[in-house]
Scaffold this motif. Sequence first.
Motif, PDB file in Angstrom:
ATOM      1  N   UNK A 126       0.771  -0.991   0.030  1.00  0.00           N
ATOM      2  CA  UNK A 126       0.111   0.022  -0.128  1.00  0.00           C
ATOM      3  C   UNK A 126       0.748   1.418   0.100  1.00  0.00           C
ATOM      4  N   UNK A 127       2.012   1.276   0.843  1.00  0.00           N
ATOM      5  CA  UNK A 127       2.908   2.317   0.763  1.00  0.00           C
ATOM      6  C   UNK A 127       3.387   2.548  -0.482  1.00  0.00           C
ATOM      7  N   UNK A 128       3.988   1.527  -1.211  1.00  0.00           N
ATOM      8  CA  UNK A 128       4.701   1.581  -2.567  1.00  0.00           C
ATOM      9  C   UNK A 128       3.461   2.292  -3.556  1.00  0.00           C
ATOM     10  N   UNK A 129       2.444   1.770  -3.667  1.00  0.00           N
ATOM     11  CA  UNK A 129       1.454   1.902  -4.458  1.00  0.00           C
ATOM     12  C   UNK A 129       0.842   3.517  -4.150  1.00  0.00           C
ATOM     13  N   UNK A 130       0.983   3.988  -3.144  1.00  0.00           N
ATOM     14  CA  UNK A 130       0.537   5.424  -2.694  1.00  0.00           C
ATOM     15  C   UNK A 130       1.688   6.376  -3.625  1.00  0.00           C
ATOM     16  N   UNK A 131       2.838   6.089  -3.645  1.00  0.00           N
ATOM     17  CA  UNK A 131       3.870   6.679  -4.059  1.00  0.00           C
ATOM     18  C   UNK A 131       3.962   6.693  -5.481  1.00  0.00           C
TER      19      UNK A 131
END
Length: 285
Positions: A214-219
């Motif tokens: 989820x963190x990667x995808x937000x970026x």
Amino acid sequence: MRMASAQSVSPRVNLSFEFFPPKTPEGADKLRAVRQRLYARQPEFCSVTFGAGGSTQEGTLQTVRDILAEGVDAAPHLSCIGASRDSVRGHLRDFQAAGVKRLVALRGDLPSGYGIGGEFHHARDLVAFIRDEMGSAFHIEVAAYPEMHPQAKSPLDDLQHFADKVRAGANSAITQYFYSAAAYRRFVDDVRALGLDVPVVPGIMPITNSSQLLRFSEVCGAEIPRWIRLRLQSYGDDRESIRAFGREVVSSLCEELIASGAPGLHFYTLNQAEATLAVLDDLGR
């Protein structure tokens, strides 16, 4: 455990793996062992990332040299934003001297605290420069965004930027990861409608850690479908369930992509082997 389906990976579908440069001798030893396990699946090449503003450039080159010495083609990433023509020219010469035949040409992101600068503003500028300087010495990969680059003004604007990279001399493309095969198919159809026939290889991100994903995808702007997000959230800290579910999702995605004619699969390994190997086992590869 999933069994290989009737739509298993055919020998015509190429595999490739992405790594990032390790920062410690222990990390280098670990990555070497990971690579050996993945080499058994006969990748076409392995790519190595290049940090913001070239911050990992020495590690990139060393990792590329290691992979080449192990008998596998290596494709260093080369980002250009904030760079000068002279600095890029130097990297190209270093790569050529090392025996590199393939590059992943990217605009890249500036390190924190930097303003827009350098002599390149877009990846198409880098691709054109490489062709002007090196002719056909390198096979050039570029990035593609089936769900649109997070900084693009619109899907059509993003598609035009991709077309510009191809027309500047790119040979093929690797996509940002995604979990919607329909988005990939639509992007390829749009590319073909522009008269561009370059291979567009799906980028595959195995799912092993929900908070990290989820963190990667937000970026990066990659969409996590609501049903996947909710299922991951329901598992909480149950890592075994997250990995089993992630394996099923990604294996099914790869089967669908192969059935729709994807020319290859490019795995974002995060310097790990287990999740990628599990998916390849499901695909009969």
